[in-house]
Design an enzyme around this catalytic site. Structure first.
Site, PDB file in Angstrom:
ATOM      1  N   ARG A   1       0.821  -1.213   0.000  1.00  0.00           N
ATOM      2  CA  ARG A   1       0.000   0.000   0.000  1.00  0.00           C
ATOM      3  C   ARG A   1       0.857   1.266   0.000  1.00  0.00           C
ATOM      4  O   ARG A   1       0.440   2.296  -0.525  1.00  0.00           O
ATOM      5  CB  ARG A   1      -0.925   0.004   1.217  1.00  0.00           C
ATOM      6  CG  ARG A   1      -2.097  -0.914   1.037  1.00  0.00           C
ATOM      7  CD  ARG A   1      -3.064  -0.812   2.176  1.00  0.00           C
ATOM      8  NE  ARG A   1      -4.336  -1.413   1.794  1.00  0.00           N
ATOM      9  CZ  ARG A   1      -5.386  -1.526   2.602  1.00  0.00           C
ATOM     10  NH1 ARG A   1      -5.309  -1.072   3.839  1.00  0.00           N
ATOM     11  NH2 ARG A   1      -6.489  -2.071   2.171  1.00  0.00           N
TER      12      ARG A   1
ATOM     13  N   LYS B   1     -17.101 -15.972   4.331  1.00  0.00           N
ATOM     14  CA  LYS B   1     -18.535 -15.812   4.570  1.00  0.00           C
ATOM     15  C   LYS B   1     -19.296 -15.312   3.355  1.00  0.00           C
ATOM     16  O   LYS B   1     -18.923 -14.329   2.731  1.00  0.00           O
ATOM     17  CB  LYS B   1     -18.742 -14.843   5.738  1.00  0.00           C
ATOM     18  CG  LYS B   1     -18.391 -15.501   7.079  1.00  0.00           C
ATOM     19  CD  LYS B   1     -18.141 -14.520   8.181  1.00  0.00           C
ATOM     20  CE  LYS B   1     -19.366 -13.700   8.512  1.00  0.00           C
ATOM     21  NZ  LYS B   1     -19.047 -12.625   9.472  1.00  0.00           N
TER      22      LYS B   1
ATOM     23  N   GLY C   1      -7.996  -8.644   0.885  1.00  0.00           N
ATOM     24  CA  GLY C   1      -6.728  -8.803   1.610  1.00  0.00           C
ATOM     25  C   GLY C   1      -6.161 -10.208   1.507  1.00  0.00           C
ATOM     26  O   GLY C   1      -4.986 -10.397   1.183  1.00  0.00           O
TER      27      GLY C   1
ATOM     28  N   GLY D   1     -12.557  -3.995   1.170  1.00  0.00           N
ATOM     29  CA  GLY D   1     -13.935  -3.551   1.387  1.00  0.00           C
ATOM     30  C   GLY D   1     -14.382  -2.535   0.349  1.00  0.00           C
ATOM     31  O   GLY D   1     -15.499  -2.600  -0.162  1.00  0.00           O
TER      32      GLY D   1
HETATM   33  P1  ADP Z   1     -10.552 -11.676   1.145  1.00  0.00           P
HETATM   34  O1  ADP Z   1      -9.734 -11.106   2.303  1.00  0.00           O
HETATM   35  O2  ADP Z   1      -9.700 -12.039  -0.017  1.00  0.00           O
HETATM   36  O3  ADP Z   1     -11.722 -10.812   0.808  1.00  0.00           O
HETATM   37  P2  ADP Z   1     -12.105 -13.285   2.937  1.00  0.00           P
HETATM   38  O4  ADP Z   1     -11.619 -12.444   4.060  1.00  0.00           O
HETATM   39  O5  ADP Z   1     -13.503 -13.194   2.543  1.00  0.00           O
HETATM   40  O6  ADP Z   1     -11.160 -13.072   1.660  1.00  0.00           O
HETATM   41  O7  ADP Z   1     -11.854 -14.826   3.282  1.00  0.00           O
HETATM   42  C1  ADP Z   1     -10.570 -15.300   3.593  1.00  0.00           C
HETATM   43  C2  ADP Z   1     -10.655 -16.410   4.600  1.00  0.00           C
HETATM   44  O8  ADP Z   1     -11.528 -17.436   4.158  1.00  0.00           O
HETATM   45  C3  ADP Z   1      -9.310 -17.058   4.827  1.00  0.00           C
HETATM   46  O9  ADP Z   1      -8.899 -16.825   6.153  1.00  0.00           O
HETATM   47  C4  ADP Z   1      -9.574 -18.530   4.553  1.00  0.00           C
HETATM   48  O10 ADP Z   1      -8.932 -19.386   5.482  1.00  0.00           O
HETATM   49  C5  ADP Z   1     -11.069 -18.631   4.710  1.00  0.00           C
HETATM   50  N1  ADP Z   1     -11.602 -19.817   4.037  1.00  0.00           N
HETATM   51  C6  ADP Z   1     -11.534 -20.115   2.735  1.00  0.00           C
HETATM   52  N2  ADP Z   1     -12.097 -21.314   2.503  1.00  0.00           N
HETATM   53  C7  ADP Z   1     -12.530 -21.789   3.685  1.00  0.00           C
HETATM   54  C8  ADP Z   1     -13.190 -22.980   4.115  1.00  0.00           C
HETATM   55  N3  ADP Z   1     -13.517 -23.936   3.255  1.00  0.00           N
HETATM   56  N4  ADP Z   1     -13.471 -23.115   5.434  1.00  0.00           N
HETATM   57  C9  ADP Z   1     -13.140 -22.149   6.294  1.00  0.00           C
HETATM   58  N5  ADP Z   1     -12.520 -21.011   5.952  1.00  0.00           N
HETATM   59  C10 ADP Z   1     -12.215 -20.822   4.668  1.00  0.00           C
HETATM   60 MG    MG Z   2     -10.088 -11.041   4.439  1.00  0.00          MG
END
Ligand code: ADP
Ligand code: MG
Length: 451
Positions: free
Chosen positions: A36, A197, A353, A376
């Protein structure tokens, strides 16, 4: 992009308040990931070269309106100083006489960074008095903090009422790249969504369903879709109260002719930890004591195949628990494939992230077309929402552009001239939306600084 940028601003000798997003991970007094900071360097370098006095301001972490010593910006200032080979002193506080004096002593081409803005509760409250004090430091405002543009805070929204407000180069790039996804994606256009989620991503899926040809779902959030399709998922992470949303999304996709690809086989583990027992199962009936943690081989092949000819891709959210190497195979395979697609000319945009961390870990970040610095913010943008920190920036005067429907009016030569001068001397070309003239702005800033 329809916003004026720092390139349009007249900044020589001026005091320029630059909101940056230097919310970076710090451990043992050192910046752990400087992406960043690097991303803001072009704007800072442009301003320094133009002879501006550059006042940088950022938040770091969540100090909740109090001074937290571990969230001071000094390590960030040091890292930036190394990157641009210039002194970057950080003030002890964003407010106060000491800071005002330091800013008054600045010479053209110098940089000062204000201490963490969120040490003051007024920052997140978008307090007008606090915004006015920040505005009093400067003649021009530049927002390069795309990652914070979805928040209406004093340094992202309030301050822009009082100073001519321009987009930084990073802000411009983020908006250009993300708007391209929504407005004119080359097809086929795919979205790959994973992560923990589904509730975080419903709004973005809803909006993308009107744009994409292909939706690939993985990670924890795909489990809720598996539930919606009547599969059992054992102890896997899921949101049963979102099954209805998942069902609705699948129905809309079908109606819109969007192909949805879900995992067909998965890696399941006894626990979501390193060194645990794991195996591959079909994503149909997962026994009660197992967790879905990654894509299986068949899912990977199915997804890579579906993505083989895409011309535009947006990816957010890892496709498994990628923090544990044994469960990072699906995420890594998709990352490698997207790097290849980008090599062959496809537009690949990654936001979030954890997804970005997964790509960076594989050394693939530089291969992608665009890595968004805002998790976000990029999601909210792709939800189709207007980001408050973007709205307040000055609009570019619409150029004398083709209006095929308007048969009578031919473009006047004068219009062209006006547009050209608008880009040169932006501070004098206020749009109707920006009500204050630069003079009024200055006066307001002065009044504010007096109290
Ligand atoms: P980003 O930061 O790229 O937007 P998120 O924060 O939505 O992604 O999600 C990332 C998290 O999702 C990671 O910590 C990863 O471990 C978790 N994750 C991915 N697949 C699974 C799964 N099958 N069960 C539990 N957690 C998961
Ligand atoms: Mg995340």
């Amino acid at each position: 992009m329809d916003k004026l940028t720092v390139r349009d601003a007249d900044v020589a000798g001026k005091r320029v308040f630059v909101r940056v997003d230097f919310n970076v991970p710090i451990a043992d007094g050192k910046v752990q990931d400087d992406s960043r900071i690097r991303a803001a360097v072009p704007t800072i370098a442009l301003l320094v070269q133009a002879g501006a006095r550059v006042i940088l301001a950022s938040h770091l972490g969540r100090p909740n309106g109090k001074v937290v010593d571990s969230l001071r910006l000094r390590p960030v200032g040091q890292r930036l100083a190394e990157l641009i080979r210039r002194n970057v002193p950080v003030t002890g506080d964003a407010l106060g006489v000491g800071t005002e004096d330091a800013l008054k002593r600045m010479r053209p081409g110098e940089i000062v960074m204000l201490e963490n803005l969120r040490f003051h509760p007024e920052e997140e409250a978008n307090d007008p008095g606090f915004a006015a004090t920040l505005a009093s430091y400067a003649d021009v405002y530049v927002n390069d903090a795309f990652g914070t543009a979805h928040r209406a805070h004093a340094s992202t929204v309030g301050i822009a009422d009082q100073l001519p407000a321009f987009a930084g180069l990073l802000m411009e790039r983020e908006l250009t790249m993300l708007s391209k996804l929504l407005e004119a994606p080359e097809r086929p256009f795919a979205a790959i969504l994973g992560g923990a989620k589904v509730s975080d991503k419903i709004a973005v899926i809803d909006n993308l369903l009107t744009k994409v040809d292909l939706l690939v779902l993985g990670g924890g959030m795909a489990n809720t879709f598996l539930l919606a399709k009547g599969k059992t998922i054992g102890k896997s992470l899921a949101e049963p109260d979102r099954v209805e949303d998942a069902r609705r999304i699948l129905a809309t996709a079908e109606k819109n002719g969007v192909r949805v690809v879900l995992p067909v086989d998965v890696i399941v583990a006894k626990e979501v930890t390193r060194g645990t027992e794991y195996k591959t199962l079909l994503a149909e009936k997962i026994p009660a004591s197992w967790h879905i943690v990654d894509l299986g081989k068949q899912s990977q092949e199915l997804m890579l195949d579906a993505l083989a000819d895409v011309k535009t891709v947006f990816w957010n959210g890892p496709l498994g628990v990628f923090e544990i190497p044994s469960f990072a195979h699906g995420t890594n395979a998709v990352a490698r494939m997207l790097a290849d697609r980008a090599d062959q000319g496809a537009t690949v945009v990654v936001g979030g992230g954890d997804s970005v961390a997964a790509i960076t870990r594989q050394g693939l970040a530089s291969k992608m077309t665009h890595i968004s610095t805002g998790g976000g913010a990029s999601l909210e943008f792709l939800e189709g929402r207007v980001l408050p920190g973007v709205t307040v920036l000055l609009d570019r005067e619409p150029a004398e552009q083709p209006k095929p429907a308007a048969t009578k009016s031919t473009p006047k030569p004068a219009a062209k001239k006006a547009a050209a001068s608008a880009t040169k001397k932006a501070t004098t070309t206020k749009t109707p939306a920006a009500t204050k003239t630069p003079a009024a702005t200055k006066a307001a800033a002065k009044t504010a600084s007096r109290k």
